[in-house]
Enzyme design. Structure first.
Site, PDB file in Angstrom:
ATOM      1  N   GLU A  83       0.815  -1.217   0.000  1.00 24.91           N
ATOM      2  CA  GLU A  83       0.000   0.000   0.000  1.00 24.91           C
ATOM      3  C   GLU A  83       0.854   1.275   0.000  1.00 24.91           C
ATOM      4  O   GLU A  83       0.816   2.078   0.930  1.00 24.91           O
ATOM      5  CB  GLU A  83      -0.965  -0.013   1.184  1.00 24.91           C
ATOM      6  CG  GLU A  83      -1.956  -1.147   1.131  1.00 24.91           C
ATOM      7  CD  GLU A  83      -2.988  -1.123   2.242  1.00 24.91           C
ATOM      8  OE1 GLU A  83      -4.089  -1.663   2.038  1.00 24.91           O
ATOM      9  OE2 GLU A  83      -2.694  -0.552   3.312  1.00 24.91           O
TER      10      GLU A  83
ATOM     11  N   GLU B  35      -6.538  -7.681  -1.011  1.00 23.41           N
ATOM     12  CA  GLU B  35      -7.210  -7.687   0.289  1.00 23.41           C
ATOM     13  C   GLU B  35      -8.692  -7.414   0.052  1.00 23.41           C
ATOM     14  O   GLU B  35      -9.066  -6.312  -0.341  1.00 23.41           O
ATOM     15  CB  GLU B  35      -6.626  -6.626   1.223  1.00 23.41           C
ATOM     16  CG  GLU B  35      -5.152  -6.825   1.544  1.00 23.41           C
ATOM     17  CD  GLU B  35      -4.599  -5.735   2.462  1.00 23.41           C
ATOM     18  OE1 GLU B  35      -5.416  -4.975   3.047  1.00 23.41           O
ATOM     19  OE2 GLU B  35      -3.362  -5.621   2.576  1.00 23.41           O
TER      20      GLU B  35
END
Length: 686
Positions: free
Chosen positions: A151, A313
C-alpha cells in the site's frame, strides 16, 4: 495496452501471517483453506525483522518451514517484500530513513510506513533485503509472484525529510533545467518568491497564510509520485533480474501516486485492496446514497490500470483499529456480495483479508474470516460457498472483460491541483458521484478512464470504444488533450463537460483566453461570467427550454454565451441575476456532440441527460430489476455473462422475459424470480 492479470484458473485465497501464529496451527489452517476452495495466500509483507533479525544477518528458516507445508497442501504463495515496516534496529541506527512532517516533526518507529523514499541508506537496505529474498525464493515451487512493499502512500502521502528536499531539487533540475524556467513555471515573481540558487528551493513548508504556492504544490505531488515509482522500481528491477519466472505486482490506490504510470512501467498487473464498508461509514450526503455499492467506482478506476486485476485484500469482516472501531459486521450475504462486486468489475484473483483476526496489535479489531477462537462461523461458511461456486464457474468468468458504453474521465493533474484549489477541486467527487449514481440506478455499466498526457494516439483508440465520455471539471486541460477529445467527437463521440473546464494550463496558470480555454471551440460557448454557489448564496435553479423540468445548478455557475451557430441551448438559469442565460448547451462537431453544463452535476441532472443520450441498459428488452440491483457485464468472444448484485437487505423481484441460466446455482430462470437479500446472480441468456 494496459497490463492485465492472465491466469489459467481463478484464484481465491487469503492473506496469512505465519509469524503471528504458533507453528502447530499452520497445518490445520492450510488444510481448512484447501477445503474452502482456496488456492493462494499472501505472506511476508511485514516480516523484515524475521528475514533480517540483525543488520546483514539473513534468516529464512521460519518461512521455509511454512512454505514447505503450503506446497505440500497445494497452496500457492505470493511473497511480499517487507519494506513497508523497517525493523527497529534499522530506524534506531539510521534515523535519517524516517519520514518528517511539513513542520519538521520526525515520525518515530512504531506503526508502519514511517520511512521516506529518498534516504540513500534506506534505498540501499531495501535493495539488499529484496535481493536476498529473491535469490532465496526465486525457484521455490510454491511461490508464483511478488507483492512489492504494501500500500504505497497509505497512512501518509507527503514526505519532508531532508533527503526529500534534496531529491525534489534534483527532480526539478531535471524537469526545468534552469532556475529561470522554474521561476516561470512557479510564477515566482508573484509576492517576490523568485529563486536565484537551487539551495533556496524546497518542498512546501509552513507559511503565514497556511497556503502554498499552488504551482509549487502541484509539482510537489508530481515529484512524490515519481519518487514513489522510483522506490518501487528499485525492487522490481531486482526481482526481474533475479526471479524472472515470478510475476510482480503491488497493492492499493493511494494519494500522490500515478498508479497507471507505475503499472505501465513496472508491474505485470495491478492489485487492489477492496473495503466497501468504508463507503457506509463515510456516506455521501446527497440523494439516494450508494453506500457499499459506491465501491464499484473505485474498482472501475483500478480496471483502467488492469482490465483483469487482483484484489489482494478483500474485506471479510468488521473493520477497525484499537483506537477506532468503525465498521459493523457484514450482514449475512454481504461478504459474498462484496466478493462478487470485485469479480463483476474485473477481478480474476481475490484474497480475503485476513485468514484469522490478529489477537494483538493495532489491527486486532480488523476482523478476518476466522475469529480468535478458530471455530466455525458464518463468515467461514460464506467464504466456502464462494469457493465452491468459483470452482464450478470461475473458469467461465476468467479473462472476460468488463463491457461499458460510457466512461467517466479523470486525470492526475486535476486530482492533485484540486487538493489546494477549492474553486473546483471539491466539485469533482460530487459530480462523479452524481453521474455514477445515475448510471448505477439506470443499470448502465460504466468505466473510469484516466487521461494520460503524451499518450494521445493510444488513448484516442481506447476512447473510440465509448459512445459517451463525461469529463466533469477538467480545470487543467492541456492543448493536446483538447485536440484528442475534439477528434473523438468529430468521429462520432459524445462528450460532456461541467463548469470550470479549461481555465488552466499544465503548470496550473490561468489562461489568458476566453473560457473554457482549449474547449471553447468544440463546445461553441464562452463563459461570460461565473460565481460560486456556497452556503452564503441561494440555490440557483435551471429550466429546460422545451419541457417543464426544473433542476438545481449546484456548486459553481458558469454563465454561458453562445458563439457558434451550431449550438443549441437546452436549459437556462431560472433564478439569480443571470436568469435567462444559457446553463446547458450542446454543440454539433463533425459527427458528434459536445455538451457544456455550467454547474456541478447531481443525480437528477445526470439522470435527465442519460435519458436524452443514445445509451441503454444491457437489460433492456429481456430483464427488469429494481434500482437496488447493480448490473455488470463481463464478456469475451465466446459469451457474455450478466452479473446482478442486490445491495438491499430486502428481496429483489427480477422479471425475466426469456429463459436464462443462473450459473452459480445451475438453475434456469424465467418470469418473476426473487433475488435474495445481498444476493448475486451470474446470468447467461439461453
Amino acid at each position: 495496452m494496459p497490463k492485465s492479470l492472465s491466469l489459467d484458473r481463478f484464484h481465491l485465497g487469503a492473506c496469512y501471517y505465519p509469524e503471528h501464529w504458533d507453528e502447530s496451527l499452520w497445518s490445520d489452517d492450510l488444510i481448512r483453506m484447501k477445503e474452502l476452495g482456496f488456492s493462494i495466500i499472501r505472506i511476508g509483507e511485514f516480516a523484515w525483522s524475521i528475514f533480517e533479525p540483525e543488520e546483514g544477518k539473513f534468516e529464512f528458516t521460519l518461512f521455509d518451514r511454512f512454505l514447505e507445508q503450503a506446497d505440500a497442501n497445494g497452496i500457492q504463495v505470493i511473497m511480499g517484500t517487507p519494506t513497508a515496516t523497517p525493523p527497529a534496529w534499522l530506524t534506531f541506527k539510521y534515523p535519517e530513513v524516517l519520514n518528517v512532517s511539513m513542520e519538521g516533526v520526525t515520525f518515530q518507529h512504531g506503526q508502519r510506513r514511517h520511512y521516506n523514499y529518498s534516504s540513500p541508506v534506506y534505498l540501499e537496505l531495501c535493495a539488499r533485503i529484496t535481493r536476498e529474498m529473491a535469490q532465496h525464493y526465486k525457484d521455490h515451487p510454491a511461490i508464483i509472484g511478488w507483492q512489492i512493499d504494501n500500500e504505497l502512500n497509505c497512512e501518509i502521502n507527503v514526505f519532508y525529510a531532508e533527503a526529500d528536499h534534496q531529491a525534489f531539487r534534483r527532480w526539478l533540475e531535471a524537469k526545468y533545467g534552469t532556475l529561470e524556467q522554474l521561476n516561470k513555471a512557479w510564477g515566482a515573481v508573484f509576492w517576490d518568491q523568485t529563486y536565484d540558487s537551487w539551495k533556496q528551493v524546497h518542498l512546501t513548508r509552513p507559511t503565514v497564510s497556511g497556503s502554498a504556492n499552488p504551482h509549487q504544490a502541484l509539482d510537489e505531488k508530481r515529484f512524490i509520485s515519481d519518487n514513489t515509482i522510483s522506490f518501487a522500481k528499485l525492487q522490481v528491477d531486482i526481482l526481474r533480474s533475479v526471479a524472472p519466472n515470478q510475476w510482480v505486482t503491488t497493492n492499493g490506490v493511494f494519494g500522490h501516486l500515478d498508479s497507471h504510470k507505475m503499472t505501465d512501467q513496472l508491474l505485470d498487473f495491478f492489485s487492489y485492496d477492496s473495503y466497501p464498508q468504508f463507503s457506509t461509514i463515510y456516506p455521501d450526503q446527497g440523494e439516494k446514497p450508494l453506500l457499499d455499492r459506491k465501491w464499484g467506482l473505485s474498482l472501475s478506476n483500478v480496471r483502467g490500470m488492469s482490465p483483469n486485476f487482483c484484489v489482494m485484500e478483500q474485506q471479510s469482516g468488521p473493520g477497525g483499529w484499537v483506537n477506532r472501531m468503525e465498521m459493523p459486521s457484514p450482514r449475512p450475504g454481504q461478504m459474498r456480495l462484496w466478493t462478487y462486486q470485485s469479480i463483476a468489475h474485473g477481478a480474476d484473483m481475490i484474497l480475503y483479508f485476513r485468514w484469522r483476526t490478529a489477537t494483538f496489535g493495532t489491527e486486532m479489531y480488523w476482523h478476518g474470516i476466522n475469529d480468535y477462537h478458530n471455530q466455525p462461523n458464518r463468515r467461514v461458511a460464506e467464504a466456502g460457498r464462494v469457493g465452491k461456486e468459483l470452482q464450478k464457474v470461475g473458469g467461465r468468468i476468467l479473462g472476460k472483460r468488463y463491457v461499458a458504453e460510457v466512461a467517466l474521465l479523470r486525470d492526475y493533474d486535476n486530482e492533485w491541483d484540486g487538493e489546494l484549489d477549492k474553486w473546483y477541486g471539491p466539485l469533482t467527487k460530487q459530480s462523479e458521484l452524481g453521474w455514477y449514481k445515475a448510471l448505477q440506478y439506470g443499470h448502465i455499466p460504466s468505466d473510469m478512464v484516466t487521461i494520460r498526457p503524451g499518450m494521445e494516439s493510444e488513448q484516442l483508440r481506447e476512447l473510440a470504444n465509448y459512445k459517451v465520455l463525461v469529463y466533469t471539471h477538467p480545470a487543467i486541460l492541456r492543448d493536446s488533450t483538447a485536440a484528442m477529445l475534439q477528434k473523438y467527437v468529430e468521429d462520432g463521440g459524445i462528450l460532456i463537460f461541467g463548469c470550470r473546464t479549461g481555465y488552466k494550463n499544465e503548470f496550473g496558470h490561468c489562461r489568458m483566453q476566453p473560457l473554457p480555454g482549449p474547449a471553447a471551440a468544440m463546445s461553441g460557448v464562452h463563459v461570460e461570467d461565473f460565481t460560486m454557489i456556497n452556503g452564503t448564496a441561494s440555490p440557483v435553479s435551471v429550466r429546460f427550454k422545451d419541457q417543464a423540468l426544473d433542476f438545481w445548478a449546484p456548486g459553481f455557475n458558469d454563465i454561458l454565451n453562445v458563439h457558434a451557430d451550431t449550438v443549441e441551448v437546452l436549459a437556462e438559469y431560472a433564478s439569480s441575476y443571470y436568469e435567462g442565460k444559457p446553463a446547458l448547451t450542446v454543440n454539433r462537431v463533425g459527427k458528434g456532440l459536445v455538451y457544456y453544463w455550467g454547474a456541478a452535476f447531481d443525480l437528477a441532472l445526470a439522470a435527465e441527460l442519460l435519458r436524452q443520450l443514445p445509451v441503454t441498459s444491457p437489460l433492456a428488452g429481456w430483464c427488469k430489476a429494481p434500482s437496488t440491483v447493480e448490473v455488470a457485464i463481463r464478456a469475451d468472444v465466446q459469451e457474455e455473462l450478466v452479473f446482478l448484485l442486490n445491495y438491499s437487505g430486502e428481496t429483489a423481484q427480477v422479471k425475466l422475459s426469456v429463459e436464462t441460466e443462473e450459473l452459480l446455482s445451475g438453475r434456469r430462470l424465467t418470469g418473476t424470480v426473487p433475488l435474495e437479500p445481498y444476493g448475486v446472480w451470474v446470468l447467461k441468456k439461453v
